[in-house]
Design a protein around this motif. Structure first.
Motif, short mmCIF file in Angstrom:
data_model
loop_
_atom_site.label_atom_id
_atom_site.label_comp_id
_atom_site.label_asym_id
_atom_site.label_seq_id
_atom_site.Cartn_x
_atom_site.Cartn_y
_atom_site.Cartn_z
N GLY A 190 0.79 -1.23 0.00
CA GLY A 190 0.00 0.00 0.00
C GLY A 190 0.81 1.27 0.00
N GLY A 191 2.14 1.14 -0.16
CA GLY A 191 2.98 2.34 -0.21
C GLY A 191 3.00 2.95 -1.60
N ASN A 192 3.45 4.18 -1.69
CA ASN A 192 3.64 4.84 -2.98
C ASN A 192 5.10 4.68 -3.39
OD1 ASN A 192 0.98 5.71 -2.97
ND2 ASN A 192 1.46 7.68 -2.04
N ALA A 193 5.35 3.73 -4.29
CA ALA A 193 6.71 3.44 -4.73
C ALA A 193 7.15 4.45 -5.78
CB ALA A 193 6.78 2.03 -5.29
N VAL A 194 8.28 5.10 -5.54
CA VAL A 194 8.81 6.11 -6.48
C VAL A 194 10.18 5.65 -6.96
CG1 VAL A 194 9.42 8.53 -6.81
CG2 VAL A 194 7.62 7.92 -5.16
N PRO A 195 10.28 5.07 -8.18
CA PRO A 195 11.59 4.67 -8.70
C PRO A 195 12.46 5.90 -8.95
CG PRO A 195 9.79 3.76 -10.01
CD PRO A 195 9.20 4.81 -9.13
N MET A 196 13.71 5.85 -8.52
CA MET A 196 14.57 7.03 -8.64
C MET A 196 16.03 6.62 -8.60
SD MET A 196 14.57 10.40 -6.11
CE MET A 196 12.88 10.84 -6.51
N ALA A 197 16.86 7.27 -9.41
CA ALA A 197 18.30 7.04 -9.38
C ALA A 197 18.87 7.51 -8.04
CB ALA A 197 18.99 7.77 -10.53
N TRP A 198 19.90 6.83 -7.56
CA TRP A 198 20.42 7.08 -6.22
C TRP A 198 20.87 8.53 -6.02
CZ3 TRP A 198 20.02 5.50 -1.57
CH2 TRP A 198 20.97 5.86 -0.60
N GLY A 199 21.48 9.11 -7.03
CA GLY A 199 22.01 10.46 -6.88
C GLY A 199 20.96 11.52 -6.61
#
Length: 332
Positions: A190-199
């Motif tokens: 149920g979380g909002n997953a936000v794909p993002m580069a580490w930097g």
């Protein structure tokens, strides 16, 4: 004829100079550029891997192979580095399993939530035939896998609330790696997953664009994530394997003796890196507490496992029926 001895001496001198030149060329170190994304901090698991690999390779090859270290995203984020290693523009590095799973989907098995009960179990499986079969799948992709080193178990950190039970994940914006298994896991909770580069992560959390992220303990400390997050929940949801890799193009340029030495150095590196990582974790927990993080254990891991079961079904085709069943049997 009277000049023959002089001519022979001159030719011998030329030959000797040529041999010396060849010897100098043979002795000249082959330099391999080695990259990773986190700082070169004493207890950072990626940095430990890099330093140990440099030490072991240079010792095993008598200095014939030199490892040049490029920490802190100097050679790019993990996706960029992985592509560089594949195509030979970067010689070697340490890359998170989840990133590599984008080019070899079978590796998604390691990212399944709550698969491994503890680090010892993960080591046994990954060092055995199942893990070695995964490594072999990388070679056609241009990657030589030398070993599964250890990032440690991944935990949830955020600024909204402690995670005691699955409901506490709901509605919270978590940065996840650019990998569908992580997106699926957080979505199932149920979380909002936000794909993002580490930097991009630190400023995003600092500015409130993200509520938190999931990350190993040691990386929280080395990257100063404690400065921008409040709650650390010891979910231990995924064992973070980090792979020690050499570009196949770079590896093929080494002599067979150097290749053997590099492989042996890689295995020795992972054994020592895991030992250091385990020793550092307990100390790091106390440091994070002292730096103001509120730390809690989850109440019931089984409740989380039940919620994420659909992720196993979703990625079974990517991993392969037989492979997934073999891993599940191995971790019983």
């Amino acid at each position: 004829m009277q000049h023959a001895p002089h001519s022979r001496r001159r030719l011998a001198g030329v030959a000797l100079a040529a041999l010396l030149a060849l010897g100098a060329g043979a002795a000249e170190a082959k330099a391999l550029k080695f990259g990773w994304t986190t700082p070169d901090a004493p207890a950072d698991p990626y940095a430990i891997t890099a330093r140990e690999f440099k030490k072991n390779v240079e010792a095993a090859t008598n200095g014939q192979v030199e490892i040049q270290l490029f920490p802190n995203r100097q050679l790019g984020d993990e996706k960029e580095m992985m592509e560089g290693i594949r195509f030979g523009t970067i010689d070697a590095g340490v890359i998170t399993n989840a990133v590599l799973a984008n080019v070899e989907k079978a590796l998604q098995v390691n990212d399944l939530p709550f698969l491994y009960a503890n680090a010892e179990q993960a080591h046994r499986v990954l060092d055995g035939p199942l893990g070695q079969d995964l490594m072999k799948l990388l070679e056609p992709k241009g990657l030589i896998g030398l070993g599964f080193c250890e990032g440690g178990f991944r935990n949830m950190i955020n600024n909204v609330r402690p995670v005691d039970e699955p409901e506490d994940v709901k509605g919270v914006k978590y940065r996840v790696m650019q990998n569908p298994v992580y997106i699926g896991m957080f979505s199932s909770l149920g979380g909002n997953a936000v794909p993002m580069a580490w930097g991009e992560v630190f400023p995003a959390v600092q500015q409130g664009a993200l509520d938190g992220l999931e990350v190993p303990l040691m990386v929280i400390n080395s990257t100063k994530m404690y400065e921008v997050t409040k709650y650390l929940s010891l979910t231990n949801h995924t064992y973070s394997a980090i792979l020690l890799l050499v570009s196949k193009k770079s590896f093929d340029r080494l002599t067979s003796e150097q290749q053997q030495a590099v492989r042996a150095a890689g295995q020795a590196t992972c054994i020592e890196q895991r030992r250091q990582n385990a020793a550092n974790e307990a100390k790091t927990m106390e440091e994070l507490k002292a730096k103001g993080m509120q730390i809690n254990m989850i109440k019931d891991p089984a409740a989380f496992r039940a919620m994420v079961r659909p992720v196993y079904d979703e990625f079974r085709p990517n991993i392969g029926e037989k492979r997934l069943d073999a891993f599940l049997e191995a971790v019983k």
